[in-house]
Enzyme design. Structure first.
Site, PDB file in Angstrom:
ATOM      1  N   ASN A   1    -112.358 -16.356 -50.072  1.00 42.05           N
ATOM      2  CA  ASN A   1    -112.241 -15.398 -51.400  1.00 42.05           C
ATOM      3  C   ASN A   1    -111.595 -14.503 -51.362  1.00 42.05           C
ATOM      4  O   ASN A   1    -111.906 -13.200 -50.532  1.00 42.05           O
ATOM      5  CB  ASN A   1    -113.953 -15.334 -52.365  1.00 42.05           C
ATOM      6  CG  ASN A   1    -113.859 -14.795 -53.108  1.00 42.05           C
ATOM      7  OD1 ASN A   1    -113.637 -14.004 -53.807  1.00 42.05           O
ATOM      8  ND2 ASN A   1    -114.686 -15.890 -53.344  1.00 42.05           N
TER       9      ASN A   1
ATOM     10  N   SER B   1    -112.269 -19.331 -55.437  1.00 46.16           N
ATOM     11  CA  SER B   1    -112.586 -18.799 -56.958  1.00 46.16           C
ATOM     12  C   SER B   1    -113.716 -19.227 -57.531  1.00 46.16           C
ATOM     13  O   SER B   1    -114.297 -19.663 -57.517  1.00 46.16           O
ATOM     14  CB  SER B   1    -111.474 -19.048 -57.472  1.00 46.16           C
ATOM     15  OG  SER B   1    -111.659 -18.520 -58.911  1.00 46.16           O
ATOM     16  N   GLU B   2    -114.436 -17.402 -57.658  1.00 49.40           N
ATOM     17  CA  GLU B   2    -115.561 -18.717 -57.902  1.00 49.40           C
ATOM     18  C   GLU B   2    -116.250 -18.533 -58.942  1.00 49.40           C
ATOM     19  O   GLU B   2    -117.398 -18.824 -59.521  1.00 49.40           O
ATOM     20  CB  GLU B   2    -116.958 -16.301 -57.651  1.00 49.40           C
ATOM     21  CG  GLU B   2    -116.166 -15.137 -58.559  1.00 49.40           C
ATOM     22  CD  GLU B   2    -115.012 -14.501 -57.709  1.00 49.40           C
ATOM     23  OE1 GLU B   2    -113.819 -14.757 -56.598  1.00 49.40           O
ATOM     24  OE2 GLU B   2    -115.080 -12.936 -58.439  1.00 49.40           O
ATOM     25  N   ILE B   3    -114.964 -18.950 -59.770  1.00 51.35           N
ATOM     26  CA  ILE B   3    -115.292 -19.027 -60.928  1.00 51.35           C
ATOM     27  C   ILE B   3    -115.693 -20.486 -61.180  1.00 51.35           C
ATOM     28  O   ILE B   3    -116.665 -21.128 -61.777  1.00 51.35           O
ATOM     29  CB  ILE B   3    -114.302 -18.973 -61.954  1.00 51.35           C
ATOM     30  CG1 ILE B   3    -114.672 -19.789 -63.086  1.00 51.35           C
ATOM     31  CG2 ILE B   3    -113.110 -19.651 -61.457  1.00 51.35           C
ATOM     32  CD1 ILE B   3    -113.257 -19.251 -64.321  1.00 51.35           C
TER      33      ILE B   3
ATOM     34  N   SER C   1    -121.330 -22.266 -56.679  1.00 49.71           N
ATOM     35  CA  SER C   1    -120.677 -21.012 -56.464  1.00 49.71           C
ATOM     36  C   SER C   1    -120.704 -20.027 -55.302  1.00 49.71           C
ATOM     37  O   SER C   1    -120.618 -19.582 -54.701  1.00 49.71           O
ATOM     38  CB  SER C   1    -119.523 -21.198 -57.237  1.00 49.71           C
ATOM     39  OG  SER C   1    -118.443 -19.877 -56.832  1.00 49.71           O
TER      40      SER C   1
END
Lengths: 232, 233
Positions: free
Chosen positions: A35, A57-59, A99
């Protein structure tokens, strides 16, 4: 003792931000999930195209692709820095609760984050610059979860603040993101590992000596037995 | 079962002053644009809003700020990233001026509070935030040698979510990263209102690929694909 008085910024030109990102890209192992935070960390993705490294991607996206140019952008496909991205064969999408289950649950092999300060014990301060005057509020985002959850935390940052103050200190005086979480610091002058014995200076850029790095760092450094010039 | 409403205005008509409302969206993706605009038009006040950020890439929320409709905001990345942009930003100004009370959480905690509210879990322990300002006033308990914070579920009166497709019974499908917080918020809402780009009949969505089951959704309104305003964070 004033921390400022012992800091000397050398005349040697430091690394560009892209080169800090390259040094970090070269540390990443194939087969890892990574990340990348906002700022210099995002640039790491420019150096790993074609490698077997999966960017989360933490979205809510795994196998996040490169940035999408105008004409190829889709309003429903952005990364966690609000940039349009491409998907890749094998990409997948999921919700934010999943996530952060990945992040806190220890599935991220590496997180690369920016920082305002790092302490000798590896404490990270990255979400709140007191100069902005927002008190105990600010943009935490995913930084605290990533700092706590990632198996390995690499900090990518400039060695000094824009005002010339050192960012590596014995103790952070900005609000913390997490305690004792940083494993490696890569700056525009040096690569430093956080160990139980303290900060170990492993590499410095060409033309910079271990003594130079110590002079520009407000925490005690142990020079590694295999200390050497940074290779890019 | 038909949960559809003819317009966003009708779907939100019973929202009172003082309501707590969650809004989907991660910056520009997955915003319940039409519902938020209808809320601004309705003019209800003293709202508590639960949303990742106010303002940046979210002009519809900004209207609630400038209308003075928000009493409190619960966020994880509330302000513009840049300090200079923030100083000019109506939301940051309202927080600095004490007009809006702000509560912040790390993203993982923020979304888990919502998920738990929907899952019948009153609280949970997390290692995130230990030793930071987030820990202030919270119970700490040690699990396997690691300190963790007690965080409480965050139920909301209403949740506004944005879906790509939805059927009349409230089953929802999101598109790409527009999924983000919408599912957790749909679960947390006592009354969840879904705006959908395309409304379909029951049976038209592949039942193997539903992101949010219709049981979490009380109302559905078809609003079309929102006009896109790009924004830099």
């Amino acid at each position: 003792m004033s921390k400022m008085s012992k800091v000397v910024i050398p005349e040697m030109p430091p690394l560009e931000r892209e080169m800090i990102a390259l040094r970090i890209a070269n540390m990443l192992e194939d087969g890892s999930y990574v990340n990348l935070g906002i700022g210099i960390p995002t640039l790491v993705s420019n150096w790993i195209e074609g490698r077997d490294i999966i960017i989360q991607s933490e979205i809510g996206m795994l196998k996040c692709g490169p940035l999408a140019d105008e004409g190829e952008q889709d309003q429903d496909r952005i990364n966690a820095s609000c940039q349009f991205v491409h998907e890749l064969p094998g990409s997948c999408y999921f919700n934010v609760e999943t996530s952060f289950a990945m992040i806190r649950g220890g599935r991220m092999d590496v997180a690369v984050l920016g920082a305002l300060q790092v302490s000798a014990k590896g404490d990270l301060a990255g979400w709140n610059n007191p100069a902005r005057g927002l008190g105990k509020t600010g943009n935490i985002g995913g930084s605290m979860d990533l700092a706590v959850g990632a198996a390995k935390l690499i900090v990518a940052m400039e060695h000094f603040t824009p005002g010339g103050e050192p960012k590596i200190l014995e103790v952070c005086n900005y609000p913390l993101t997490a305690k004792e979480c940083v494993d490696v610091i890569v700056t525009n002058y040096a690569l430093i590992e956080v160990t139980p014995k303290g900060l170990v200076l492993k590499e410095a850029i060409p033309g910079i000596t271990a003594e130079d790095v110590q002079k520009m760092t407000a925490a005690k450094l142990i020079v590694a037995d295999d200390f050497h010039e940074m290779e890019l | 079962m038909d949960k559809t409403y003819a317009s966003p205005e009708e779907a939100i008509a019973d929202i009172p002053n003082g309501a707590t409302i969650a809004f989907g969206s991660f910056f520009t993706a997955g915003k319940p644009t039409a519902l938020t605009k209808a809320l601004a038009k309705k003019g209800v006040k003293d709202l508590t809003v639960v949303v990742q950020q106010v303002g940046t890439g979210n002009e519809e929320m900004l209207e609630l700020v400038t209308n003075g409709q928000i009493k409190k905001a619960i966020c994880n990345y509330p302000f513009p990233r840049s300090a200079s942009k923030g100083a000019q930003h109506p939301f940051e100004q309202a927080v600095r001026g004490g007009k809006i009370k702000l509560e912040i959480y790390p993203i993982g905690t923020f979304v888990e509070k919502l998920r738990c509210a929907g899952a019948g879990i009153p609280g949970f322990y997390t290692p995130t935030g230990v030793g930071t300002v987030v820990a202030e006033g919270k119970e700490v308990r040690v699990f396997n040698g690691a300190e963790c914070l007690l965080e409480l579920a965050l139920p909301v009166d209403f949740a506004f979510v944005h879906a790509w497709k939805g059927d009349r019974e409230g089953n929802l499908v999101y598109r790409f990263t527009a999924q983000n917080y919408n599912n957790a918020m749909a679960m947390a809402g006592k009354v969840t209102i879904a705006e959908v780009e395309t409304l379909v009949e029951a049976g038209e969505l592949d039942p193997n690929f539903i992101h949010t089951p219709g049981i979490f959704v009380k109302r559905v309104v078809e609003t079309g694909r929102p006009e896109f305003n790009s924004a830099s964070v």
